[in-house]
Write a protein that holds these residues in place. Structure first.
Motif, PDB file in Angstrom:
ATOM      1  N   THR A   1       0.838  -1.197   0.000  1.00  0.00           N
ATOM      2  CA  THR A   1       0.000   0.000   0.000  1.00  0.00           C
ATOM      3  C   THR A   1       0.872   1.246   0.000  1.00  0.00           C
ATOM      4  N   TYR A   2       0.531   2.187  -0.865  1.00  0.00           N
ATOM      5  CA  TYR A   2       1.239   3.455  -0.924  1.00  0.00           C
ATOM      6  C   TYR A   2       0.242   4.589  -0.727  1.00  0.00           C
ATOM      7  N   THR A   3       0.689   5.661  -0.071  1.00  0.00           N
ATOM      8  CA  THR A   3      -0.096   6.885  -0.129  1.00  0.00           C
ATOM      9  C   THR A   3       0.807   8.002  -0.610  1.00  0.00           C
ATOM     10  N   ARG A   4       0.221   8.895  -1.388  1.00  0.00           N
ATOM     11  CA  ARG A   4       0.958  10.062  -1.870  1.00  0.00           C
ATOM     12  C   ARG A   4       0.084  11.272  -1.623  1.00  0.00           C
ATOM     13  N   ALA A   5       0.655  12.247  -0.904  1.00  0.00           N
ATOM     14  CA  ALA A   5      -0.156  13.376  -0.458  1.00  0.00           C
ATOM     15  C   ALA A   5       0.471  14.694  -0.872  1.00  0.00           C
ATOM     16  N   THR A   6      -0.361  15.714  -0.952  1.00  0.00           N
ATOM     17  CA  THR A   6       0.127  17.048  -1.256  1.00  0.00           C
ATOM     18  C   THR A   6      -0.668  18.067  -0.447  1.00  0.00           C
ATOM     19  N   THR A   7       0.012  19.099  -0.007  1.00  0.00           N
ATOM     20  CA  THR A   7      -0.652  20.172   0.727  1.00  0.00           C
ATOM     21  C   THR A   7      -0.820  21.370  -0.191  1.00  0.00           C
ATOM     22  N   LEU A   8      -2.046  21.851  -0.289  1.00  0.00           N
ATOM     23  CA  LEU A   8      -2.369  22.967  -1.176  1.00  0.00           C
ATOM     24  C   LEU A   8      -2.073  24.295  -0.475  1.00  0.00           C
ATOM     25  N   PRO A   9      -1.885  25.346  -1.248  1.00  0.00           N
ATOM     26  CA  PRO A   9      -1.642  26.659  -0.635  1.00  0.00           C
ATOM     27  C   PRO A   9      -2.853  27.181   0.149  1.00  0.00           C
ATOM     28  N   ASP A  10      -4.054  26.796  -0.279  1.00  0.00           N
ATOM     29  CA  ASP A  10      -5.256  27.303   0.393  1.00  0.00           C
ATOM     30  C   ASP A  10      -6.233  26.179   0.697  1.00  0.00           C
ATOM     31  N   TYR A  11      -7.092  26.429   1.666  1.00  0.00           N
ATOM     32  CA  TYR A  11      -8.176  25.495   1.960  1.00  0.00           C
ATOM     33  C   TYR A  11      -9.193  25.518   0.823  1.00  0.00           C
ATOM     34  N   THR A  12      -9.726  24.344   0.526  1.00  0.00           N
ATOM     35  CA  THR A  12     -10.683  24.311  -0.584  1.00  0.00           C
ATOM     36  C   THR A  12     -11.743  23.242  -0.383  1.00  0.00           C
ATOM     37  N   ASP A  13     -12.901  23.480  -1.010  1.00  0.00           N
ATOM     38  CA  ASP A  13     -13.920  22.440  -1.121  1.00  0.00           C
ATOM     39  C   ASP A  13     -14.331  22.325  -2.591  1.00  0.00           C
ATOM     40  N   ASP A  14     -13.458  22.831  -3.453  1.00  0.00           N
ATOM     41  CA  ASP A  14     -13.766  22.873  -4.875  1.00  0.00           C
ATOM     42  C   ASP A  14     -13.512  21.515  -5.521  1.00  0.00           C
ATOM     43  N   ALA A  15     -14.595  20.926  -6.067  1.00  0.00           N
ATOM     44  CA  ALA A  15     -14.505  19.568  -6.615  1.00  0.00           C
ATOM     45  C   ALA A  15     -13.484  19.487  -7.748  1.00  0.00           C
ATOM     46  N   ALA A  16     -13.474  20.500  -8.611  1.00  0.00           N
ATOM     47  CA  ALA A  16     -12.567  20.462  -9.762  1.00  0.00           C
ATOM     48  C   ALA A  16     -11.107  20.500  -9.308  1.00  0.00           C
ATOM     49  N   LEU A  17     -10.841  21.332  -8.307  1.00  0.00           N
ATOM     50  CA  LEU A  17      -9.472  21.475  -7.805  1.00  0.00           C
ATOM     51  C   LEU A  17      -9.008  20.191  -7.106  1.00  0.00           C
ATOM     52  N   ILE A  18      -9.884  19.645  -6.247  1.00  0.00           N
ATOM     53  CA  ILE A  18      -9.543  18.424  -5.522  1.00  0.00           C
ATOM     54  C   ILE A  18      -9.336  17.270  -6.504  1.00  0.00           C
ATOM     55  N   THR A  19     -10.205  17.182  -7.490  1.00  0.00           N
ATOM     56  CA  THR A  19     -10.079  16.131  -8.491  1.00  0.00           C
ATOM     57  C   THR A  19      -8.776  16.292  -9.277  1.00  0.00           C
ATOM     58  N   ALA A  20      -8.464  17.522  -9.660  1.00  0.00           N
ATOM     59  CA  ALA A  20      -7.237  17.761 -10.440  1.00  0.00           C
ATOM     60  C   ALA A  20      -6.000  17.334  -9.633  1.00  0.00           C
ATOM     61  N   GLU A  21      -5.981  17.660  -8.335  1.00  0.00           N
ATOM     62  CA  GLU A  21      -4.848  17.282  -7.499  1.00  0.00           C
ATOM     63  C   GLU A  21      -4.731  15.765  -7.369  1.00  0.00           C
ATOM     64  N   ALA A  22      -5.881  15.117  -7.158  1.00  0.00           N
ATOM     65  CA  ALA A  22      -5.879  13.656  -7.010  1.00  0.00           C
ATOM     66  C   ALA A  22      -5.380  12.995  -8.297  1.00  0.00           C
ATOM     67  N   VAL A  23      -5.864  13.474  -9.423  1.00  0.00           N
ATOM     68  CA  VAL A  23      -5.450  12.896 -10.709  1.00  0.00           C
ATOM     69  C   VAL A  23      -3.959  13.143 -10.932  1.00  0.00           C
ATOM     70  N   ARG A  24      -3.512  14.346 -10.579  1.00  0.00           N
ATOM     71  CA  ARG A  24      -2.088  14.651 -10.744  1.00  0.00           C
ATOM     72  C   ARG A  24      -1.226  13.701  -9.903  1.00  0.00           C
ATOM     73  N   LEU A  25      -1.614  13.497  -8.634  1.00  0.00           N
ATOM     74  CA  LEU A  25      -0.872  12.580  -7.766  1.00  0.00           C
ATOM     75  C   LEU A  25      -0.865  11.173  -8.356  1.00  0.00           C
ATOM     76  N   TRP A  26      -2.022  10.767  -8.852  1.00  0.00           N
ATOM     77  CA  TRP A  26      -2.126   9.427  -9.434  1.00  0.00           C
ATOM     78  C   TRP A  26      -1.234   9.286 -10.657  1.00  0.00           C
ATOM     79  N   GLU A  27      -1.305  10.272 -11.568  1.00  0.00           N
ATOM     80  CA  GLU A  27      -0.509  10.198 -12.792  1.00  0.00           C
ATOM     81  C   GLU A  27       0.987  10.170 -12.452  1.00  0.00           C
ATOM     82  N   GLN A  28       1.365  10.903 -11.399  1.00  0.00           N
ATOM     83  CA  GLN A  28       2.787  10.974 -11.042  1.00  0.00           C
ATOM     84  C   GLN A  28       3.304   9.715 -10.367  1.00  0.00           C
ATOM     85  N   HIS A  29       2.407   8.982  -9.740  1.00  0.00           N
ATOM     86  CA  HIS A  29       2.886   7.892  -8.882  1.00  0.00           C
ATOM     87  C   HIS A  29       2.307   6.535  -9.239  1.00  0.00           C
ATOM     88  N   ARG A  30       1.548   6.442 -10.336  1.00  0.00           N
ATOM     89  CA  ARG A  30       0.922   5.153 -10.647  1.00  0.00           C
ATOM     90  C   ARG A  30       1.998   4.086 -10.801  1.00  0.00           C
TER      91      ARG A  30
END
Length: 387
Positions: free
Chosen positions: A316-345
């Motif tokens: 099991t792996y986890t890959r995390a990132t801390t954003l500059p600001d707090y957010t509840d924006d679905a598009a932003l959260i999704t973009a970050e998750a996809v970016r982490l996935w693409e970088q670490h798949r």
DNA sequence: TCTGGGGTCCTAGGACCC
DNA sequence: TCTGGGGTCCTAGGACCC
């Protein structure tokens, strides 16, 4: 010397299964198993008739059905459990307030109750004159009004109460002093202690400690040496059942997550030969959207996004990132998750994927600046852990 | 018997600052 | 020429619970 406490641990018997029986009384008395139906699903809850066949929580469903082929299998219904749970604990909270079991929270008095899961809670009854009579009445009321049977353990500490409520289920009502508990539990395996899981039990067994009585003979210095400062001193206190952590009636959620195990491991895309099959990215997008939606519903904004990956070999792996600001924006959260996935798949076949949002605004503010009471949602006590 | 999905807490180590 | 000590923030892994 420690303050005297009267702690009750209240635990709903076979909670999920009972919720379904209340909806469909024809299920009563039959072996009921709540859980998924896929090849990799496990048992979430088994009714007592099913338990007599050896079926238990967290067991693979395939095995459960081999043990009990006649069982009725019911898919989990979270909304049903949440609704039923809320009715139970609101009732308990109201009765505690009424009887004077009060905790002074930042926003005024609330019931002295800590919810510890969807189906269990701790109550501090020290302010109630006849706590046992009160509790018997309360348990009868809850059964009458919701159909849920609570088991109870009553003792001077949450640890002893928690162990006690488990001793005579269902419909347990076990009252023990620390001394009585030491005597009654002496020969029991250490795995009955919440907090001692398979790994710790194995380590302790290798040191020659298998029962609670064994542990009383352990040298505290050795426990500290072996398990570290925090866990070592905790274990030393477990030995004489003197662990005593006060209730925490107000708790704040620290993360929201969604994860999914595929029915079969998903390998590299045969068309491209690379480890980027579309179904995996689509799954990440879907879960990120769910997490964002859940955060928005609760007015939570977070700044830590994490992706969890489990490969076919159970690593099991986890890959995390801390954003500059707090957010509840679905598009932003999704973009970050996809970016982490693409970088670490990983190149290996994938068994599980997950997305998590954490580091919420109000939690951090609360922890960093004590006394700042803003950022709470209404009635925190009733919006706890598993809702 | 091959192991879900929702969480919490703890530890260790690195980066960075004073 | 090799090098301190404390504090904070962050990531990653793992044990554990229901």
């Amino acid at each position: 010397m420690a303050v005297r406490r009267v702690i009750a641990h209240l635990d709903a018997d076979a909670f999920y299964a009972t919720c379904h029986e209340l909806l469909d009384p024809s299920l009563r008395g039959r072996p009921v198993i709540v859980g998924g139906s896929g090849p990799r699903s496990i048992v979430t809850t088994a009714s007592y008739p099913a338990r007599r066949f050896g079926v238990g929580s967290a067991m693979p469903m395939s095995r459960a059905l081999r043990l009990c082929p006649g069982a009725v299998v019911i898919p989990p219904d979270r909304e049903l459990y949440t609704t039923t749970s809320r009715r139970v604990w609101e009732l308990v909270g109201a009765a505690l307030l009424d009887a004077g079991a009060v905790y002074e929270g930042e926003d005024g008095p609330i019931a002295h109750l800590e919810q510890a899961g969807i189906d269990e809670a701790y109550a501090e009854l020290v302010q109630i004159e006849k706590p046992l009579a009160f509790l018997r009445g309360l348990i009868a009321d809850v059964r009458e009004q919701t159909g849920i049977q609570l088991s109870a353990g009553i003792s001077p500490s949450r640890l002893i109460s928690k162990i006690s409520s488990d001793l005579e289920k269902p419909a347990a009502f076990v009252v023990l002093s620390r001394e009585q508990a030491l005597e009654r539990l002496a020969g029991r395996p250490l795995s009955i202690v919440p907090g001692i899981g398979p790994k710790a039990a194995e380590t302790l067994a290798q040191l020659g400690f298998r029962t609670l009585a064994d542990l009383t003979r352990a040298d505290p210095a050795m426990l500290l040496q072996t398990f570290g400062e925090s866990r070592g001193s905790w274990l030393a206190q477990v030995a004489d059942l003197s662990v005593d952590v006060p209730l925490q009636p107000v708790r704040r959620r620290k993360s929201i997550s969604s994860e999914h195990t595929f029915e079969e491991d998903v390998g590299p895309d045969p068309a491209t030969g690379t480890g980027a099959p579309a179904p995996l990215r689509e799954q990440i997008e879907k879960m990120a959207a769910e997490v964002a939606e859940a955060a928005r519903r609760r007015s939570f904004r977070g700044r830590n996004v994490a992706v969890k990956i489990r490969t076919g070999d159970w690593r099991t792996y986890t890959r995390a990132t801390t954003l500059p600001d707090y957010t509840d924006d679905a598009a932003l959260i999704t973009a970050e998750a996809v970016r982490l996935w693409e970088q670490h798949r990983p190149p290996e076949p994938v068994r599980l994927l997950g997305v998590r949002l954490g580091a919420f605004e109000h939690v951090e503010r609360h922890e960093r600046a004590a006394g700042d009471a803003s950022g709470d949602d209404a009635s925190p006590q009733l919006r706890l852990a598993l809702e």
